[in-house]
Motif scaffolding. Structure first.
Motif: not given
Length: 477
Positions: A181, A186-187, A210, A215, A217, A411
């Motif tokens: 994070v 993104d993943y 996040g 955020r 993920l 993403k």
């Protein structure tokens, strides 16, 4: 980019300098995998910064995937680094052993003895060495070597048929989620999940980490345990996508079972509006050779024809001699395979059902674009959900996600047949629609007079608010 299938590349010693990484991204890498089985947190943070720099140099956005180590069940170390096991010999795996020799070796996973019984088959070093369990006495597993070979430090152990009780998330993984994070991943790919609970826990930990930056993920479940197969749908429901992790999976279920499982998993993922990545040994020979084998070419092409969102390179780009050439070869194979892919959009819709307005708009856009043979499908999107739903169906018309969100740009780099551009979406919809046309003209995606299908939400800028569809003649005011 004419290619619909995306490429995930693992970076490591062979690809951690900016020049090589930039060449790889320009050659077609869409997602960079950071393998948390190797290196320290600072190493991954440094590589993440290089990825962003390389992507900027190539004028694109690249997603970063943090791949957690998971519960690695391995033998310990040997006094001389390795031994040679002969078929028929007796060999002991002992959780209390410090340094191994020809008679015994230690275990990283101290709980292994309690998971085993006489008659169990243990597969070491990706199945190259086979041991039969004779007896379990305290911390010691007594075995007979069925298939021998060279065994070196820290090689993996699987039980044929699965069933080992190690939890999917270790203490290290929980710390690594925080690191992922912090570095802007993104993943997150979760190794060895057994059920939906493993994925739910990983998501909760990532959401907590996040929260200060708001955020979230996306979570990828790596399917590599035999016991995950019967629970595949519940794992899919708790995830944003799956990885067909053919290495450990093949060791547990047998090599022969994997191709059919691969097809089934990709089909289930698409039907569930989830992502699918096909991984392991796709271009294995390119670790040392500049060109792939014919079998590897067929393997990548078949994954494309199965409908995978992405194909993945591991050691080929992390430690191999030809990381850039591997990406170039994968991209060329994907393009050729896609030319042979038959579009069957109408049959996809025969049993389709949906209850959301935005999802019905996505389906309507696909149906309209397919029958009108438009130049492009354009989604003005905040979250990327509309383009994700569209990308679950095979259509030979490119889908463009125009979004003000950098997170959505990144993403969606993993979504099959989706290309993304940044576009601010504020003000009146007619002004934003005109800005979208201008951007597509500037990017040489369309020409004046082309027909495109556009979806958006009224009022503009709302997440999950797609409720409008329009057929637009480019250049017409």
């Amino acid at each position: 980019m004419d290619r619909s299938t995306k490429i995930v590349a693992t970076i490591g010693p062979a690809s951690s300098d900016l020049a090589t990484l930039t060449r790889m991204v320009c050659a077609g890498v869409n997602v960079v995998r950071l393998n948390f089985s190797h290196g320290k947190a600072q190493d991954h943070s440094d590589r993440a910064r290089l990825v962003r720099e390389a992507a900027a140099d190539c004028g694109c956005e690249v997603a970063i995937m943090a791949d957690l180590q998971g519960p690695k069940i391995r033998v310990g170390k040997f006094e001389h680094g390795k031994i040679l096991l002969e078929a028929g010999a007796k060999f002991v795996l002992d959780a209390e052993c410090e340094l191994g020799n020809e008679q015994q070796v230690g275990l990283d996973y101290k709980e292994l003895p309690r998971d085993l019984k006489p008659g169990d088959i243990l597969l070491l070093n990706d199945g190259l060495i086979v041991l039969v369990v004779d007896a379990v006495v305290g911390s010691a597993i007594h075995t007979t070597v069925k298939i021998g070979g060279e065994l070196s430090n820290n090689k993996g152990i699987n039980r044929q048929g699965g069933g080992l009780s190690a939890p999917a998330l270790t203490a290290k993984d929980m710390e690594d989620i925080k690191t992922a994070v912090a570095l802007g991943a993104d993943y997150i790919a979760v190794s060895f999940p057994k059920n939906a609970s493993d994925m739910i826990m990983a998501r909760q930990l990532a959401n907590i980490a996040g929260e200060p930056q708001q955020r979230k993920l996306l979570m990828i479940a790596k399917i590599e345990r035999a016991e995950a197969i019967p629970l595949l749908q519940e794992i899919l429901d708790a995830s944003d996508g799956i990885m067909v992790a053919r290495g450990d999976l093949a060791v547990e279920v047998g090599n022969a079972a994997v191709p059919a499982l691969q097809k089934r998993m990709i089909k289930m993922a698409r039907a569930s509006n989830k992502l699918a990545i096909t991984a392991t040994q796709m271009m294995e020979s390119m670790i040392v050779n500049a060109v792939p084998t014919r079998a590897e070419v067929s393997d990548v092409a078949n994954a494309v024809l199965d409908g995978t969102d992405a194909v993945m390179a591991s050691a080929e780009t992390a430690s191999g001699k030809y990381p850039v050439e591997t990406v170039e070869a994968m991209a060329a194979i994907c393009l050729e395979a896609e030319k042979a892919d038959v579009c069957k959009l109408d049959t996809d819709f025969l049993n389709a059902s949906f209850s959301r307005i935005d999802q019905s708009i996505a389906y309507g856009a696909l149906f309209t674009a397919y029958h009108l043979r438009v130049k492009a499908i354009v989604a003005l999107t905040e979250s990327g959900s509309t383009t994700l739903w569209m990308s679950r169906h095979s259509i030979d018309i490119p889908i463009y996600a125009l979004t003000p969100s950098i997170a959505t740009l990144r993403k969606s780099a993993l979504y099959r047949n989706v290309r993304s551009f940044e576009l601010v979406q504020s003000g009146e919809s007619k002004d934003v629609l005109q800005a979208a046309q201008n951007l597509l003209l500037e990017k040489h995606v369309v020409r004046p007079g082309d027909l495109i299908v556009v979806t958006w939400g009224e009022p503009m800028g709302q997440i999950g608010g797609t409720n409008s569809l329009k057929i637009v003649k480019v250049g017409a005011h």
